[in-house]
Design an enzyme around this catalytic site. Structure first.
Site, mmCIF file in Angstrom:
data_model
loop_
_atom_site.group_PDB
_atom_site.id
_atom_site.type_symbol
_atom_site.label_atom_id
_atom_site.label_comp_id
_atom_site.label_asym_id
_atom_site.label_seq_id
_atom_site.Cartn_x
_atom_site.Cartn_y
_atom_site.Cartn_z
ATOM 1 C CD GLU A 8 -7.291 -10.182 -15.400
ATOM 2 O OE1 GLU A 8 -6.918 -9.442 -14.483
ATOM 3 O OE2 GLU A 8 -8.464 -10.613 -15.510
ATOM 4 N NE ARG A 24 0.291 -7.845 -8.753
ATOM 5 C CZ ARG A 24 -0.878 -8.321 -9.109
ATOM 6 N NH1 ARG A 24 -0.957 -9.533 -9.604
ATOM 7 N NH2 ARG A 24 -1.968 -7.593 -8.963
ATOM 8 C CG HIS A 55 -0.357 -0.307 2.495
ATOM 9 N ND1 HIS A 55 -0.377 -1.570 3.054
ATOM 10 C CD2 HIS A 55 0.316 0.468 3.375
ATOM 11 C CE1 HIS A 55 0.247 -1.550 4.218
ATOM 12 N NE2 HIS A 55 0.679 -0.333 4.428
ATOM 13 N NE ARG A 105 -6.994 -0.844 -11.631
ATOM 14 C CZ ARG A 105 -6.078 0.060 -11.992
ATOM 15 N NH1 ARG A 105 -6.310 1.347 -11.758
ATOM 16 N NH2 ARG A 105 -4.952 -0.306 -12.571
ATOM 17 N NE ARG A 165 -10.985 -4.617 -13.559
ATOM 18 C CZ ARG A 165 -9.772 -4.603 -13.007
ATOM 19 N NH1 ARG A 165 -8.746 -5.140 -13.649
ATOM 20 N NH2 ARG A 165 -9.578 -4.035 -11.839
ATOM 21 C CB CYS A 214 -5.031 -2.304 -18.947
ATOM 22 S SG CYS A 214 -5.662 -3.893 -18.375
ATOM 23 C CG ASN A 251 -0.040 -5.684 -13.057
ATOM 24 O OD1 ASN A 251 0.874 -5.433 -13.825
ATOM 25 N ND2 ASN A 251 -0.697 -4.747 -12.403
ATOM 26 C CG ASP A 252 -4.004 -10.848 -11.853
ATOM 27 O OD1 ASP A 252 -3.259 -10.982 -10.865
ATOM 28 O OD2 ASP A 252 -5.163 -10.414 -11.773
#
Length: 594
Positions: free
Chosen positions: A449, A483, A202, A309, A346, A520, A472-473
């Site tokens: 993904e 990750r 975070h 998102r 999404r 993305c 990322n995924d």
């Protein structure tokens, strides 16, 4: 004495300033026994402190700024669940009753018990929640200390302090709780340094959203750095330089000025179309979480929203899901703000590290034990809640009457899921028609993904209008690496040959089928990968608005045809990163920006 500490670079740039240490409130916890007659009052002390912290967290939830990353709201909810979990509060009470410990000692003792349990758990995600538990306990201990009139210097108190002088300030801490990070977003800090954390922690998320340098995972920084030390954060190299020499200080000040000049220069590209030297036009879209983020997308020169998102609308709501009308208003606001440019929405992607706050702590633990990254998340959750899913689809289709809207489905892996989605869309269209509510054509796309989706993409492409690759995924699932787990973070490799093969194939197959394709994930916003993605045939990138200028600059200086000719060498190499650096450099034409 000058020395250096190294960690993980998570937000680029250079920051120079004086250190402000946020010490752990677990230091110097009072340990003493209480009399039998004091047990009830000591229990009440602990409960009052818990309630104070709960009120603080709830207030932070209510006051989340519009530009707050959605992950922070979810993390605040996790902290609230841990705070009210009987494994913490109930067991603390037992320590007081059975051992006659004072509240602070009882709370610390239970933390150690739970910390050992977390360390022994096999699930990576759940082990990471140990840090969240520690942050919750620290806040309760801080509340207890304030009640006693001797509060330690903690993150919350630091942010409220009126600092004298004009020197920039850099925050140094073992870790920074999500609740405190929300306050720091409105504070005077110019950079962050933490002992723990990774690229997806975070602290990293907020630092990037604030566009300020940060280095995490330094291990010892908070112990070695003293309050008011002069510190340099090199966010590019992941280095922290403490008490630098005058020569080094001047060198970094020069780099800082150069960076500021470069940013100012890049702003001139805001309205320049992203076109390669050989005439290939590239779309640069923005990733957003709130309708208000659309203004930043416009300001950065984005040509649309490549990823809205929507899960942000579902979180931090005390267990209630947003109504269709509430969602419609949010989507409509984003669509209208983009002034006719496309907005890709999404569908809700909850689960894994983004649980809904209506889950109880026990349900959250149960889900994590079952490996949430591979559990009921994203489209799987939506299809398991058909009423909720159709409600979101109706809101999205209604918003299409006010601009160009595209519908994006996350984590698709089965053709059966695609068929269910198409059936739901057809049913929603009929419902809106029967109700006399306006809507226009909405292109349907899926996210690639999961490796299975990449492998069977030609079959999926028969049923959809476009594809968006979530790198990322895709990297995480292809390499079987969490990750967010520091133990294996070094194995999270976007340059892995298997990842590049799947990515290149997905782009090529989409183009061959006449379907638009975008990326993305983090790779899209990293200029290091711009040439590679152009060589693969990608002509649509989506990223955080702040990343658009630097990526656009790389595009303007690239010859896509020349890059494509040497792509096979990169894909066939045992070391794609090194090969790409060599062959792309030798086949690239550059020009000075006008």
């Amino acid at each position: 004495m000058s020395f250096q500490v190294f960690g993980i670079p998570v937000s680029r740039g250079v920051a120079i300033g004086r250190a402000v240490l946020v010490a752990s409130s677990r230091v110097d916890v009072a340990h003493y026994f209480i009399a039998e007659a004091q047990i009830e009052s000591e229990i009440q002390r602990a409960l009052r402190a818990r309630d104070v912290v709960a009120a603080e967290l709830e207030a932070l939830k209510q006051d989340l700024p519009g530009d707050a990353p959605h992950e922070l709201a979810a993390l605040l909810d996790v902290h609230l669940m841990l705070l009210h979990d009987d494994a913490l509060t109930g067991a603390t009470k037992q320590w007081i009753i059975e051992r006659h410990y004072n509240a602070e000692w009882a709370l610390s003792a239970q933390l150690e018990v739970l910390a050992r349990q977390f360390d022994e758990m096999e699930d990576d995600y759940l082990r990471e929640r140990k840090a969240d538990l520690e942050q919750v306990v620290e806040r309760v201990l801080s509340a207890l200390a304030r009640e006693q009139g001797h509060a330690p210097v903690d993150a919350a108190s630091v942010v409220q302090r009126d600092f004298a002088g004009e020197d920039p300030l850099l925050l140094v801490a073992a870790d920074i709780a999500p609740a405190d990070m929300m306050q720091f977003k409105r504070s005077v800090f110019h950079g962050f340094i933490t002992d723990i954390g990774g690229k997806t922690s975070h602290t990293a998320i907020v630092a990037r959203s604030m566009d300020i340098p940060a280095v995490v995972g330094t291990r010892e920084a908070s112990r070695l750095i003293r309050h008011d030390d002069w510190v340099i954060i090199d966010g590019d190299a992941g280095a922290v330089i403490v008490n630098p020499s005058p020569i080094m200080l001047e060198e970094y000040r020069f780099r800082q000025r150069q960076s500021e000049l470069e940013r100012a220069r890049l702003t001139r590209l805001r309205h320049t179309p992203a076109v390669t030297l050989d005439g290939e036009r590239v779309e640069l879209h923005a990733n957003i979480e709130l309708p208000a983020d659309a203004a930043g997308a416009i300001e950065s020169g984005a040509t649309g929203v490549g990823l809205f998102r929507s899960e942000f609308l579902f979180m931090n709501r005390g267990g209630e899901l947003p109504s269709e009308e509430e969602q419609f208003i949010a989507y409509k606001a984003a669509v209208e703000a983009m002034r006719g440019m496309p907005v890709t929405i999404r569908t809700v992607d909850v689960g894994a590290d983004k649980p809904l706050d209506r889950m109880s702590a026990s349900e959250l633990r149960h889900e994590h034990v079952l490996n949430p990254a591979m559990g009921l998340r994203a489209i799987r959750w939506s299809l398991a809640e058909p009423s909720m899913f159709r409600q979101q689809l109706r809101a999205i289709y209604r918003a299409s009457a006010f601009g160009k809207v595209r519908l994006l489905i996350p984590m698709v892996a089965h053709l059966g899921e695609v068929r269910q989605i198409l059936e739901s869309v057809k049913k929603v269209q009929q419902q809106l028609t029967d109700a006399g509510q306006a809507f226009t054509k909405v292109d349907l796309g899926v996210m690639v993904e999961i490796p299975a989706a990449a492998v069977m993409l030609p079959l999926i492409l028969r049923h959809v209008d476009f594809v968006s690759v979530g790198t990322n995924d895709l990297i995480q699932y292809t390499l079987a690496i969490d990750r967010a787990d520091e133990a294996v973070a070094h194995l999270y490799d976007p340059w892995h040959p298997a990842v590049l093969q799947l990515l290149s194939r997905s782009i090529a197959e989409s183009v061959a089928a006449g379907k638009s394709v975008s990326v993305c994930g983090e790779m899209a916003g990293d200029p290091v990968f711009t040439d590679l993605l152009l060589a693969m045939g990608l002509r649509s990138f989506s990223m955080h608005p702040s990343q658009i200028p630097s990526v656009k600059q790389r595009i303007l200086r690239a010859d896509a045809a020349r890059l494509a000719r040497v792509l096979p060498q990169v894909l066939a190499s045992e070391d794609p990163q090194r090969e790409a650096q060599a062959v792309f450099a030798s086949h690239k034409v550059t020009h000075s920006l006008q």
